[in-house]
Scaffold this active site. Structure first.
Site, mmCIF file in Angstrom:
data_model
loop_
_atom_site.group_PDB
_atom_site.id
_atom_site.type_symbol
_atom_site.label_atom_id
_atom_site.label_comp_id
_atom_site.label_asym_id
_atom_site.label_seq_id
_atom_site.Cartn_x
_atom_site.Cartn_y
_atom_site.Cartn_z
ATOM 1 N N CYS A 2 7.746 -0.669 -10.534
ATOM 2 C CA CYS A 2 7.674 -1.841 -11.420
ATOM 3 C C CYS A 2 8.358 -3.030 -10.751
ATOM 4 C CB CYS A 2 8.389 -1.545 -12.740
ATOM 5 S SG CYS A 2 7.771 -0.090 -13.544
ATOM 6 N N ARG A 27 3.853 -4.248 -4.751
ATOM 7 C CA ARG A 27 4.530 -2.986 -5.102
ATOM 8 C C ARG A 27 3.601 -2.062 -5.887
ATOM 9 N NH1 ARG A 27 10.367 -3.950 -5.345
ATOM 10 N NH2 ARG A 27 10.586 -2.526 -7.090
ATOM 11 N N TRP A 75 4.210 -0.050 -13.417
ATOM 12 C CA TRP A 75 3.478 1.076 -12.793
ATOM 13 C C TRP A 75 3.787 2.267 -13.697
ATOM 14 C CZ3 TRP A 75 4.221 5.809 -10.284
ATOM 15 C CH2 TRP A 75 3.160 6.238 -9.465
ATOM 16 N N ASN A 99 12.901 -1.428 -15.143
ATOM 17 C CA ASN A 99 12.331 -0.660 -14.038
ATOM 18 C C ASN A 99 13.192 0.586 -13.889
ATOM 19 O OD1 ASN A 99 11.117 0.305 -11.758
ATOM 20 N ND2 ASN A 99 12.042 -1.198 -10.367
ATOM 21 N N GLY A 100 12.568 1.769 -13.924
ATOM 22 C CA GLY A 100 13.328 3.010 -13.772
ATOM 23 C C GLY A 100 12.910 3.995 -14.851
ATOM 24 N N GLU A 478 0.139 11.011 10.422
ATOM 25 C CA GLU A 478 0.202 9.603 9.994
ATOM 26 C C GLU A 478 -1.184 8.995 9.945
ATOM 27 O OE1 GLU A 478 2.176 7.894 8.543
ATOM 28 O OE2 GLU A 478 1.550 5.824 8.873
ATOM 29 N N LYS A 482 -2.773 7.320 6.624
ATOM 30 C CA LYS A 482 -3.289 5.941 6.599
ATOM 31 C C LYS A 482 -4.724 5.929 6.069
ATOM 32 C CE LYS A 482 -0.377 3.822 6.736
ATOM 33 N NZ LYS A 482 0.774 4.637 6.706
ATOM 34 N N GLU A 485 -4.898 6.835 2.323
ATOM 35 C CA GLU A 485 -4.295 5.828 1.431
ATOM 36 C C GLU A 485 -5.219 4.670 1.140
ATOM 37 O OE1 GLU A 485 -0.477 5.010 3.653
ATOM 38 O OE2 GLU A 485 0.184 4.919 1.579
ATOM 39 N N HIS A 501 -6.848 28.821 13.808
ATOM 40 C CA HIS A 501 -6.241 29.733 12.814
ATOM 41 C C HIS A 501 -6.761 29.466 11.413
ATOM 42 C CE1 HIS A 501 -3.513 31.285 15.849
ATOM 43 N NE2 HIS A 501 -3.314 30.030 16.232
ATOM 44 N N LYS A 597 4.275 0.347 -3.421
ATOM 45 C CA LYS A 597 4.927 0.119 -2.131
ATOM 46 C C LYS A 597 6.249 0.882 -2.056
ATOM 47 C CE LYS A 597 5.666 -1.476 1.919
ATOM 48 N NZ LYS A 597 4.924 -0.833 3.034
HETATM 49 C C1 AGP Z 1 3.123 5.020 3.645
HETATM 50 O O1 AGP Z 1 1.978 4.281 4.079
HETATM 51 C C2 AGP Z 1 3.193 5.116 2.151
HETATM 52 N N1 AGP Z 1 3.168 3.852 1.551
HETATM 53 C C3 AGP Z 1 4.319 6.015 1.673
HETATM 54 O O2 AGP Z 1 4.049 7.311 2.159
HETATM 55 C C4 AGP Z 1 5.753 5.639 2.130
HETATM 56 O O3 AGP Z 1 5.884 5.836 3.516
HETATM 57 C C5 AGP Z 1 6.747 6.555 1.405
HETATM 58 O O4 AGP Z 1 6.631 6.311 0.023
HETATM 59 C C6 AGP Z 1 8.196 6.328 1.857
HETATM 60 O O5 AGP Z 1 8.572 5.020 1.580
HETATM 61 P P1 AGP Z 1 9.933 4.451 2.241
HETATM 62 O O6 AGP Z 1 9.740 4.464 3.731
HETATM 63 O O7 AGP Z 1 10.076 3.066 1.690
HETATM 64 O O8 AGP Z 1 11.042 5.355 1.816
#
Ligand code: AGP
Length: 602
Positions: A2, A27, A75, A99-100, A478, A482, A485, A501, A597
């Site tokens: 949020c 975010r 969110w 937020n939280g 990674e 990517k 996502e 395997h 984010k």
């Molecule tokens: C990565 O592209 C994602 N947005 C997500 O996996 C992110 O890396 C993860 O939430 C960790 O975030 P941070 O590095 O801010 O702790």
């Protein structure tokens, strides 16, 4: 997750609040709202969906002159992303944004309902405003009522509350979720990150956990417990251009191109002629440390795995990797002479923060590799090494990953120097390679054009395997993340040696394999794994090294002298490949569905 914005002043309050929310869009959110108090009356507006829906709803509302306002992008955690669950949540004469997570909200809600309070939403947040008003009824003092409210709730929160009985005041509280206060020429601002404050404030107060208080047009009074405090103000970036797209189609694209530049900043003052330098670490910081525990989430976890190979190969120190959300609940065995290293771009990831607190509680020395100074993780760790990637607004992390890897490589060399695990010649070679990272990360336009053209062939199929060996295995993870996502296509990262395997059962022409074929590490081993897939008709894109005759497609890599330089160059390729596929699929590259984010909730 949020986003929170607050403002006390006379400068176009609706625009100020909406501009602030816009700076927080990256975010991730699914509803938004704002409440403005003027002349002792609160007007509140909420809308499900994107910010544009809230802009439409407030089109005819534009208060002039001094006012107090709070705003929020939500969110969803408790309750669906509907208008009724959007913040602000109102009571009879007050409104709150949060937020939280309020962990004891159900108990509090039951007590309030038993006393006749009517709830409209499914959220935990709504409890705050009704609790505040019930305390106010009892003791008629808004400040006391707010203090009692904060003391009654458990969990993580950043709260802004306004009340018609205190017409020029915002009450605030912070515990576990970020909240900053900025002072500018046009008034006083609140925000859950720097972005809304940049350009309107020159400095900010980063509230510590347990801070609460009130602000009005004359002052901001901050307390921890019952004691008033005067926290230091930290300077903010002076211009918003650093957080804008500057001609690129997306923040993510800009940030991929920025990697070369920010890598230079990450390395600044950290390389001597023939050694690594980390002034952030006290001289004796590593004394007694005999192993590392690297803990993170998502992309940052991939950096952890990749660096674990480097720590063991160069620094001869054991490096164990942990996914923070797993580490927290598996009763881990912690050894006092282990350095607990958390890696986080945002510095606010709830699981990583809690894992860090667990390690500290277990008596371990802790180190944060982080991109946001003054973030919760940066302030919690015993020491922090900043990655200096600048604001990363694309939800899919790119330059943060590259700069994390640079810092971790530096740390490995720093440890190796201190322990004598590396000879002078080898150290000089590594330092020379580190100096070339910015060029390894530079995007060549003809390479990007080739990736853009190739991407049209990889838009369908029933899935992707990204495969690699050694440090290219976490890079394969990674690359898969990517792609998932931002394209929403299914992709898995796998050790190349593992395909036989089981996973190879999926191989067919509609299963795309992206193979990271290094020239410097295990070249032949990787190629034989690739041949196993090709023999079963998998469609194969080879990234790296010499042209691979059997591959359906090939993206060459120029770096040949050092595996980590190959790693960095391949990093830009997998990032651009994911981006161009997502663009062709018409997805929102910067704000992919369901993602945020910074994951500040469990
Ligand atoms: C990565 O592209 C994602 N947005 C997500 O996996 C992110 O890396 C993860 O939430 C960790 O975030 P941070 O590095 O801010 O702790």
């Amino acid at each position: 997750m949020c986003g929170i914005v607050g403002y006390i002043g006379a400068n176009a309050i609706k625009k100020t609040l909406l501009d602030g929310l816009k700076e927080l869009e990256y975010r991730g959110y699914d509803s938004a709202g704002l409440a403005v108090m003027q002349g002792g009356k609160i007007d509140s507006f909420k809308a499900a969906g994107k910010l544009s829906a809230l802009v439409d709803k407030t089109a005819d509302f534009d208060p002039k002159g001094f006012a107090v306002g709070i705003a929020h992008t939500r969110w969803a955690t408790h309750g669906k992303p509907t208008e009724i669950n959007a913040h602000p949540h109102g009571g009879a004469h007050s409104a709150v944004v949060h937020n939280g997570i309020i962990e004891n909200y159900q108990t509090l809600k039951n007590d309030l309902i038993a006393n006749g309070t009517k709830f409209l939403s499914q959220t935990d947040t709504e409890v705050i405003v009704h609790l505040y008003e019930s305390f106010l009824l009892q003791n008629k003092d808004p400040f006391k009522a707010f203090e009692l409210t904060i003391k009654a709730i458990d969990g993580a929160y950043a709260i802004l509350l306004i009340d018609e009985t205190s017409p020029s005041t915002i009450f605030f509280a912070k515990k576990g979720s970020p909240l900053q206060i900025g002072e500018g020429v046009s008034g006083r601002y609140f925000a859950s990150s720097d972005a809304p404050l940049v350009g309107v404030c020159e400095n900010a107060i980063y509230l510590e956990d347990g801070s609460w208080g009130y602000a009005n047009d004359r002052e901001a009074k901050i307390f921890v417990g019952d004691a008033p405090i005067s926290p230091r103000k930290k300077p903010l970036p002076l211009t918003k251009s650093a957080a804008r797209k500057e001609g690129f189609r997306f923040f993510m694209e800009k940030e991929i191109y920025e990697q070369s530049k920010v890598a230079g900043e990450t390395l600044t003052s950290r390389l001597n002629a023939d050694s690594a330098r980390l002034d952030e670490l006290p001289e004796d910081f590593l004394t007694g440390v005999i192993s590392l525990r690297l803990c993170a989430c998502g992309t940052s976890y991939h950096a952890a795995i990749a660096s674990s190979y480097v720590f063991e190969r160069l620094a001869k120190i054991e490096a164990r990797c942990e996914i923070a959300s797993e580490f927290r609940y598996r009763d881990p065995l912690l050894r006092a002479n282990e350095l607990f290293v958390v890696i986080s771009q945002s510095g606010e990831t709830a699981d990583t923060l809690e894992a860090l607190k667990m390690a500290k509680k277990g008596g371990l020395k802790t180190l944060a590799i982080c991109n946001v100074d003054n973030s919760s993780i940066a302030r919690e760790a015993d020491a922090t090494i900043l990655t200096r990637a600048g604001i990363e607004k694309g939800v899919a992390s790119t330059k943060a990953f590259a700069t994390q890897m640079i810092v971790l490589w530096l740390l490995a060399l720093y440890i190796a120097q201190k322990s004598g695990a590396i000879g002078k010649d080898k150290l000089a070679q590594e330092i020379a390679a580190l100096r070339r990272v910015p060029s390894a990360l530079a995007i060549k336009s003809e390479r990007h054009d080739l990736i853009r053209r190739l991407s049209k062939r990889y838009l369908h199929g029933h899935g992707f395997f990204f495969i690699g060996r050694d440090i290219f295995y976490p890079l394969a993870l990674e690359g898969a993340l990517k792609l998932k996502e931002i394209s929403y296509l299914h992709a898995e990262g796998y050790p190349a040696g593992e395909m036989k395997h089981g996973p190879i059962a999926l191989a067919d022409s509609e299963l795309f394999t992206i193979a990271l074929t290094s020239e410097t590490l295990l070249k032949e081993k990787t190629r034989s794994n690739v041949e196993e897939l090709i023999a079963r008709d998998s469609t194969l894109l080879a990234i790296g090294g010499d042209r691979f005759a059997l591959a359906d497609d090939h993206l060459p890599i120029d770096e040949r002298d050092h595996p980590i330089l190959e790693f960095f160059e391949m990093t830009t390729v997998i990032q651009l490949l994911a981006l161009e596929i997502a663009v062709r699929l018409g997805n929102d590259v910067d704000m992919p569905r369901n993602l945020a984010k910074s994951v500040t909730v469990e």
